[in-house]
Write a protein that holds these residues in place. Structure first.
Motif, PDB file in Angstrom:
ATOM      1  N   ALA A   1      45.839  45.604  45.958  1.00 30.38           N
ATOM      2  CA  ALA A   1      44.520  46.305  45.671  1.00 30.38           C
ATOM      3  C   ALA A   1      43.561  44.831  45.263  1.00 30.38           C
ATOM      4  O   ALA A   1      44.132  43.842  44.616  1.00 30.38           O
ATOM      5  N   PRO A   2      42.280  44.651  45.529  1.00 32.62           N
ATOM      6  CA  PRO A   2      41.597  43.701  45.206  1.00 32.62           C
ATOM      7  C   PRO A   2      41.305  43.489  43.468  1.00 32.62           C
ATOM      8  O   PRO A   2      41.112  44.836  43.251  1.00 32.62           O
ATOM      9  N   ALA A   3      41.397  42.436  43.111  1.00 32.09           N
ATOM     10  CA  ALA A   3      41.053  42.255  41.646  1.00 32.09           C
ATOM     11  C   ALA A   3      39.556  42.440  41.370  1.00 32.09           C
ATOM     12  O   ALA A   3      38.561  42.259  42.213  1.00 32.09           O
ATOM     13  N   PRO A   4      39.119  42.885  39.860  1.00 29.83           N
ATOM     14  CA  PRO A   4      37.763  42.892  39.806  1.00 29.83           C
ATOM     15  C   PRO A   4      36.849  41.570  39.987  1.00 29.83           C
ATOM     16  O   PRO A   4      35.950  41.644  40.256  1.00 29.83           O
ATOM     17  N   THR A   5      37.703  40.555  40.002  1.00 31.65           N
ATOM     18  CA  THR A   5      36.938  39.159  40.242  1.00 31.65           C
ATOM     19  C   THR A   5      36.942  38.900  41.498  1.00 31.65           C
ATOM     20  O   THR A   5      38.048  39.322  42.212  1.00 31.65           O
ATOM     21  N   GLY A   6      36.052  38.146  41.994  1.00 33.54           N
ATOM     22  CA  GLY A   6      35.944  37.710  43.503  1.00 33.54           C
ATOM     23  C   GLY A   6      36.921  36.888  43.847  1.00 33.54           C
ATOM     24  O   GLY A   6      37.425  35.962  43.062  1.00 33.54           O
ATOM     25  N   GLY A   7      37.500  37.108  45.011  1.00 28.87           N
ATOM     26  CA  GLY A   7      38.429  36.084  45.751  1.00 28.87           C
ATOM     27  C   GLY A   7      39.858  36.476  45.291  1.00 28.87           C
ATOM     28  O   GLY A   7      40.869  35.482  45.324  1.00 28.87           O
ATOM     29  N   ALA A   8      40.183  37.367  44.607  1.00 31.15           N
ATOM     30  CA  ALA A   8      41.700  37.533  44.118  1.00 31.15           C
ATOM     31  C   ALA A   8      42.181  38.917  44.333  1.00 31.15           C
ATOM     32  O   ALA A   8      41.454  39.878  44.725  1.00 31.15           O
ATOM     33  N   ALA A   9      43.370  39.009  44.432  1.00 33.53           N
ATOM     34  CA  ALA A   9      43.857  40.454  44.493  1.00 33.53           C
ATOM     35  C   ALA A   9      45.183  40.484  43.890  1.00 33.53           C
ATOM     36  O   ALA A   9      45.721  39.447  43.261  1.00 33.53           O
TER      37      ALA A   9
END
Length: 186
Positions: A87-95
């Protein structure tokens, strides 16, 4: 009276002859009664002994333990990851990824590190990230595995966080490889 010159051959005075003892005294070299060569040899021997005694010795090498003495080390084969969810993390560019980690070995696991290859749209590897695996308490809070090791034949939910995933990543499951497994020492 006539003066005579002793240096002239017709002189009535005869030059005095040197005695043989005088000649021998001049030739004689006075020698000391002290045994200097013996003192020099003893001093050199003492110096060599001191040098050998004070020089550092090579370290004593211990023999490595035989195969029977080495405890069994954890391997990547004793780690099985199942039920992978990305799943993508709430912050950009992370998972982040959740999974179930099963310990199939006979030692408790205190650390796992995985390498993830993120692929682009056409299949080339865009980036490779190496990250630690963390256990999950209450299925939501990450916990370091050193605080709560995974025992042999135990399964536990885990969390893997990938920070800085590539922008052109195809958002498919990355290729995972277990690179490091650590355990408690028996």
């Amino acid at each position: 009276m006539m003066a005579t010159n002793p240096k002239l051959p017709n002189s009535p005075e005869v030059p005095r002859r040197r005695s043989e003892n005088e000649h021998a005294k001049v030739q004689m070299i006075r020698q000391s009664k002290f045994p200097w060569p013996l003192v020099v040899l003893i001093g050199a021997a003492a110096l060599l002994i001191a040098i050998f005694a004070l020089l550092p010795r090579t370290p004593h090498l211990t023999k490595p333990p035989t195969g029977a003495q080495i405890p069994q080390q954890p391997t990547a084969d004793q780690v099985q990851l199942t039920n992978l969810k990305l799943a993508p993390a709430p912050t950009g560019g992370a998972a982040y990824m959740t999974a179930i980690l099963h310990n199939t070995g006979n030692t408790a696991i205190t650390g796992v590190q995985v390498q993830a290859e993120f692929l682009g749209r056409n299949g080339p590897v865009l980036d490779t990230l190496t990250v630690p695996v963390q256990g999950l308490t209450d299925r939501t809070t990450p916990q370091d595995l050193t605080q709560s090791p995974i025992k042999p034949n135990e399964s536990r939910p885990v969390h893997i966080y990938f920070e800085g995933t590539p922008a052109a990543w195809n958002h498919q499951m990355p290729e995972l490889t277990v690179t490091t497994v650590t355990d408690t020492t028996p």
